[in-house]
Design a protein around this motif. Structure first.
Motif, PDB file in Angstrom:
ATOM      1  N   ILE A 111      -4.271   6.879   5.629  1.00 31.29           N
ATOM      2  CA  ILE A 111      -3.592   6.831   4.221  1.00 31.29           C
ATOM      3  C   ILE A 111      -2.280   6.724   4.312  1.00 31.29           C
ATOM      4  O   ILE A 111      -1.573   6.008   3.493  1.00 31.29           O
ATOM      5  N   ASP A 112      -1.685   7.387   5.285  1.00 31.54           N
ATOM      6  CA  ASP A 112      -0.002   7.293   5.495  1.00 31.54           C
ATOM      7  C   ASP A 112       0.096   5.773   5.919  1.00 31.54           C
ATOM      8  O   ASP A 112       1.129   5.000   5.445  1.00 31.54           O
ATOM      9  N   ASN A 113      -0.784   5.144   6.851  1.00 32.14           N
ATOM     10  CA  ASN A 113      -0.463   3.641   7.127  1.00 32.14           C
ATOM     11  C   ASN A 113      -0.748   2.889   6.193  1.00 32.14           C
ATOM     12  O   ASN A 113      -0.120   1.797   5.912  1.00 32.14           O
ATOM     13  N   VAL A 114      -1.777   3.102   5.043  1.00 28.60           N
ATOM     14  CA  VAL A 114      -2.066   2.207   4.203  1.00 28.60           C
ATOM     15  C   VAL A 114      -0.632   2.550   3.097  1.00 28.60           C
ATOM     16  O   VAL A 114      -0.405   1.208   2.546  1.00 28.60           O
ATOM     17  N   LYS A 115      -0.221   3.333   3.010  1.00 28.13           N
ATOM     18  CA  LYS A 115       1.144   3.583   1.978  1.00 28.13           C
ATOM     19  C   LYS A 115       2.066   2.616   2.691  1.00 28.13           C
ATOM     20  O   LYS A 115       2.878   2.037   1.982  1.00 28.13           O
ATOM     21  N   HIS A 116       2.386   2.707   4.044  1.00 23.69           N
ATOM     22  CA  HIS A 116       3.298   1.983   4.879  1.00 23.69           C
ATOM     23  C   HIS A 116       3.030   0.393   4.416  1.00 23.69           C
ATOM     24  O   HIS A 116       4.014  -0.347   4.021  1.00 23.69           O
ATOM     25  N   ALA A 161       5.450  -2.142   1.969  1.00 26.25           N
ATOM     26  CA  ALA A 161       5.972  -3.410   2.741  1.00 26.25           C
ATOM     27  C   ALA A 161       5.732  -4.574   1.439  1.00 26.25           C
ATOM     28  O   ALA A 161       6.519  -5.551   1.698  1.00 26.25           O
ATOM     29  N   ALA A 162       4.681  -4.418   0.678  1.00 22.49           N
ATOM     30  CA  ALA A 162       4.200  -5.401  -0.214  1.00 22.49           C
ATOM     31  C   ALA A 162       4.920  -5.166  -1.558  1.00 22.49           C
ATOM     32  O   ALA A 162       4.561  -5.860  -2.472  1.00 22.49           O
ATOM     33  N   GLY A 163       5.699  -3.771  -1.493  1.00 22.51           N
ATOM     34  CA  GLY A 163       6.496  -3.570  -3.053  1.00 22.51           C
ATOM     35  C   GLY A 163       5.247  -3.015  -3.852  1.00 22.51           C
ATOM     36  O   GLY A 163       5.249  -3.100  -5.020  1.00 22.51           O
ATOM     37  N   ALA A 164       4.100  -2.318  -3.397  1.00 20.93           N
ATOM     38  CA  ALA A 164       2.994  -1.526  -3.960  1.00 20.93           C
ATOM     39  C   ALA A 164       2.946  -0.158  -3.689  1.00 20.93           C
ATOM     40  O   ALA A 164       3.739   0.179  -2.657  1.00 20.93           O
ATOM     41  N   SER A 165       2.059   0.417  -4.236  1.00 19.89           N
ATOM     42  CA  SER A 165       1.833   1.900  -4.067  1.00 19.89           C
ATOM     43  C   SER A 165       0.281   2.318  -4.010  1.00 19.89           C
ATOM     44  O   SER A 165      -0.434   1.298  -4.448  1.00 19.89           O
TER      45      SER A 165
END
Length: 142
Positions: free
Chosen positions: A68-73, A77-81
């Motif tokens: 989940i932390d890697n998904v957040k990263h 980087a794409a300007g999303a959350s």
């Protein structure tokens, strides 16, 4: 494919193949499979390997949070959350023993988001990990 359509994050671990962390298509962001490895290393949190590199023990809760932390990263980087995630496909290597712990960590991060989810049991993943996510996010607000 143009560089503007691909997304890569220095905060996420490098992909294990020749593909980007994610790809933009219009208002949609498609993440490549995301595992729990740590950026800049081959370390997998929550995993104990023997001298032959085989998994002797692992903690699926620790790995799930790392995914989940890697998904957040990648989303960052794409300007999303995480709040823009609409669908998640989860791959577990031990559905019977790991689903309950995985689901607790997942719920703590996604309950308020209400993304759709499919969870699939698999025999193995490309690296010695127990969980991997495939994520789709919408980059614009409704």
């Amino acid at each position: 494919m143009t560089a503007e359509r691909t997304v890569n994050s220095r905060s996420a671990p490098a992909p294990v193949g020749s593909y980007p962390h994610a790809r933009r298509e219009g208002e949609w962001l498609f993440l490549s499979g995301v595992g729990p490895r740590q950026a800049g290393t081959t370390d997998i949190p929550g995993v104990t390997l023997n001298a032959q590199g085989e998994v002797v023990d692992y903690d699926v809760a620790v790995q799930t949070q790392a995914v989940i932390d890697n998904v957040k990263h990648v989303l960052d980087a794409a300007g999303a959350s995480l709040h823009q995630v609409v669908d998640i496909m989860v791959f577990l290597t031990n559905m019977k023993d790991d689903f309950a712990l995985f689901n607790q960590v997942y719920a703590a991060n996604f309950s308020d988001i209400q993304a759709t989810r499919t969870t699939i049991g698999v025999v193995a993943l490309p690296t010695p990990i127990a969980v991997e996510f495939k994520v789709i996010a919408r980059l614009v607000n409704k």
